[in-house]
Design an enzyme around this catalytic site. Structure first.
Site, mmCIF file in Angstrom:
data_model
loop_
_atom_site.group_PDB
_atom_site.id
_atom_site.type_symbol
_atom_site.label_atom_id
_atom_site.label_comp_id
_atom_site.label_asym_id
_atom_site.label_seq_id
_atom_site.Cartn_x
_atom_site.Cartn_y
_atom_site.Cartn_z
ATOM 1 N N GLY A 13 0.814 -1.223 0.000
ATOM 2 C CA GLY A 13 0.000 0.000 0.000
ATOM 3 C C GLY A 13 0.840 1.261 0.000
ATOM 4 N N GLY A 14 0.162 2.408 0.053
ATOM 5 C CA GLY A 14 0.809 3.710 -0.056
ATOM 6 C C GLY A 14 1.919 3.920 0.954
ATOM 7 N N ALA A 87 -1.550 -2.072 7.506
ATOM 8 C CA ALA A 87 -2.740 -2.368 6.695
ATOM 9 C C ALA A 87 -3.896 -1.505 7.190
ATOM 10 C CB ALA A 87 -3.098 -3.848 6.813
ATOM 11 N N GLY A 88 -4.491 -0.745 6.300
ATOM 12 C CA GLY A 88 -5.606 0.099 6.715
ATOM 13 C C GLY A 88 -6.488 0.448 5.537
ATOM 14 N N TYR A 151 -13.392 4.642 10.924
ATOM 15 C CA TYR A 151 -11.929 4.770 10.817
ATOM 16 C C TYR A 151 -11.335 5.397 12.087
ATOM 17 C CZ TYR A 151 -7.456 6.034 8.489
ATOM 18 O OH TYR A 151 -6.144 6.184 8.139
HETATM 19 N N1 CAA Z 1 -17.284 19.143 7.824
HETATM 20 C C1 CAA Z 1 -18.503 19.669 8.052
HETATM 21 N N2 CAA Z 1 -19.596 19.337 7.322
HETATM 22 C C2 CAA Z 1 -19.434 18.470 6.332
HETATM 23 C C3 CAA Z 1 -18.180 17.900 6.020
HETATM 24 C C4 CAA Z 1 -17.086 18.281 6.819
HETATM 25 N N3 CAA Z 1 -15.868 17.770 6.605
HETATM 26 N N4 CAA Z 1 -18.343 17.046 4.984
HETATM 27 C C5 CAA Z 1 -19.652 17.084 4.643
HETATM 28 N N5 CAA Z 1 -20.301 17.961 5.452
HETATM 29 C C6 CAA Z 1 -21.703 18.255 5.449
HETATM 30 C C7 CAA Z 1 -22.270 18.314 4.043
HETATM 31 O O1 CAA Z 1 -22.121 19.609 3.528
HETATM 32 C C8 CAA Z 1 -23.729 17.922 4.282
HETATM 33 O O2 CAA Z 1 -24.410 19.019 4.809
HETATM 34 P P1 CAA Z 1 -26.003 19.179 4.541
HETATM 35 O O3 CAA Z 1 -26.660 17.950 5.090
HETATM 36 O O4 CAA Z 1 -26.342 20.435 5.251
HETATM 37 O O5 CAA Z 1 -26.121 19.290 3.038
HETATM 38 C C9 CAA Z 1 -23.634 16.903 5.412
HETATM 39 O O6 CAA Z 1 -22.379 17.167 6.084
HETATM 40 C C10 CAA Z 1 -23.629 15.448 4.927
HETATM 41 O O7 CAA Z 1 -22.735 15.386 3.851
HETATM 42 P P2 CAA Z 1 -22.790 14.166 2.856
HETATM 43 O O8 CAA Z 1 -24.197 13.754 2.569
HETATM 44 O O9 CAA Z 1 -21.904 14.473 1.696
HETATM 45 O O10 CAA Z 1 -22.144 13.067 3.772
HETATM 46 P P3 CAA Z 1 -21.619 11.677 3.338
HETATM 47 O O11 CAA Z 1 -21.952 10.773 4.456
HETATM 48 O O12 CAA Z 1 -22.087 11.265 1.997
HETATM 49 O O13 CAA Z 1 -20.044 11.830 3.210
HETATM 50 C C11 CAA Z 1 -17.832 12.660 3.480
HETATM 51 C C12 CAA Z 1 -19.322 12.901 3.732
HETATM 52 C C13 CAA Z 1 -17.579 12.406 1.992
HETATM 53 C C14 CAA Z 1 -17.334 11.467 4.267
HETATM 54 C C15 CAA Z 1 -17.140 13.940 3.916
HETATM 55 O O14 CAA Z 1 -17.502 14.226 5.225
HETATM 56 C C16 CAA Z 1 -15.625 13.823 3.900
HETATM 57 O O15 CAA Z 1 -15.007 13.791 2.846
HETATM 58 N N6 CAA Z 1 -15.025 13.807 5.096
HETATM 59 C C17 CAA Z 1 -13.591 13.778 5.228
HETATM 60 C C18 CAA Z 1 -13.137 12.361 5.275
HETATM 61 C C19 CAA Z 1 -11.644 12.300 5.392
HETATM 62 O O16 CAA Z 1 -10.953 13.191 5.858
HETATM 63 N N7 CAA Z 1 -11.116 11.182 4.957
HETATM 64 C C20 CAA Z 1 -9.701 10.978 5.016
HETATM 65 C C21 CAA Z 1 -9.360 9.791 4.177
HETATM 66 S S1 CAA Z 1 -7.613 9.535 4.131
HETATM 67 C C22 CAA Z 1 -7.227 9.060 5.679
HETATM 68 O O17 CAA Z 1 -8.050 8.775 6.507
HETATM 69 C C23 CAA Z 1 -5.759 8.934 5.970
HETATM 70 C C24 CAA Z 1 -5.425 9.464 7.296
HETATM 71 O O18 CAA Z 1 -5.279 8.688 8.215
HETATM 72 C C25 CAA Z 1 -5.229 10.896 7.486
#
Ligand code: CAA
Length: 245
Positions: A13-14, A87-88, A151
């Site tokens: 992985g990455g 692994a994650g 997560y």
């Molecule tokens: N903060 C505040 N509000 C948020 C938000 C955020 N980060 N993301 C979405 N919202 C809001 C939306 O605008 C929406 O508002 P309304 O209901 O008023 O329209 C509401 O929350 C619900 O949004 P969605 O329907 O889009 O929610 P969803 O369940 O489909 O998915 C999400 C939302 C795509 C998970 C989004 O929250 C997101 O991308 N979050 C960040 C996830 C993240 O950081 N992942 C990291 C992956 S990499 C990793 O994890 C490696 C590591 O260890 C660092």
């Protein structure tokens, strides 16, 4: 001592591949364990070319398979000195929409996987009087992240596991630590929505994503023979995204 035998889960992985390469470059004999993921294995083999790095397919959610694989590696390589749990997976979605499969998948790989490998690694490490275990957690296990109840819970759980196991094996020459990476330029982070990722990078004090090599550097440090007084610790490597003491 060079020649230490290291297993890296999520090794293709990455972060995992960079960790394998870093450990091999400082004289470790490295075995990457991971699902056999076609193209990713080819990329891994390119990165590992010329280095002492092997690959063994393994599903870390399978307790029995982990035991069989660790025993086979221990007998083939004569030891198992370093275990890096990298692994994650993510299944990002808000809790109101999260289904049981998304919860179970993340807990299975990220947390059960740590138990499954550590459980089969510690006896040999204790009997040989040396071991280094590093669990790759996440800044999001420290702070929680919107859309990551699964997560964040799994990564926070890794910290509790790390500290508890560190106490159990501290007198046996075995250290157990965690690293909490921030956002790094890996496929997992690059799969996020561009605007969400850009907003996060904006809030990182160093103003950029981290590199997998910067995480690997920390693994190299924690797994050194002379790192025996660092145990039960969590090392944040997050560009200042979350500062604490
Ligand atoms: N903060 C505040 N509000 C948020 C938000 C955020 N980060 N993301 C979405 N919202 C809001 C939306 O605008 C929406 O508002 P309304 O209901 O008023 O329209 C509401 O929350 C619900 O949004 P969605 O329907 O889009 O929610 P969803 O369940 O489909 O998915 C999400 C939302 C795509 C998970 C989004 O929250 C997101 O991308 N979050 C960040 C996830 C993240 O950081 N992942 C990291 C992956 S990499 C990793 O994890 C490696 C590591 O260890 C660092």
């Amino acid at each position: 001592m060079t020649g230490r035998v290291a297993i890296v889960s999520g090794g293709i992985g990455g972060l995992g591949t960079a960790i394998c390469v870093a450990l091999a470059r400082c004289g470790r004999r490295v075995i990457a364990v991971d699902l056999d993921r076609g193209d990713a294995v080819d990329t891994f083999r390119d990165a590992a070319a010329g280095l002492d790095i092997d690959f063994r397919p393994l599903d870390v959610t399978d307790f029995g398979a982990c035991g069989a694989s660790m025993r086979a590696i221990e007998s083939e390589f004569g030891s198992l000195d370093i275990l890096v749990n990298a692994a994650g997976i993510t299944r990002d979605v808000t809790l109101r929409k999260m289904d049981k499969l998304q919860w179970d998948a993340v807990m299975g790989v990220n947390l059960d996987g740590v138990f499954n490998l550590c459980r089969h690694a510690v006896d040999g490490m204790i009997s040989r009087g040396f071991g280094r275990i590093v669990n790759i957690s996440s800044v999001n296990g420290q702070t929680g992240q919107f859309g990551q109840t699964n997560y964040s819970a799994s990564k926070a759980g890794m910290h509790g596991f790390t500290m508890a196991l560190a106490r159990e094996v501290a007198r046996k020459g075995v250290t157990v630590n965690s690293i909490s990476p921030g956002y790094c330029a890996t496929p997992m982070v690059m799969a996020m929505a561009d605007d969400v990722r850009a907003a996060i990078v904006q809030s990182v004090p160093v103003g950029r994503l981290g590199t997998a090599e910067e995480i690997a550097r920390t693994v190299e440090f924690l797994t050194a023979d002379d790192a025996g007084f660092i145990t039960g610790a969590n090392i944040p490597v997050n560009g200042g995204l979350f500062m604490s003491f």
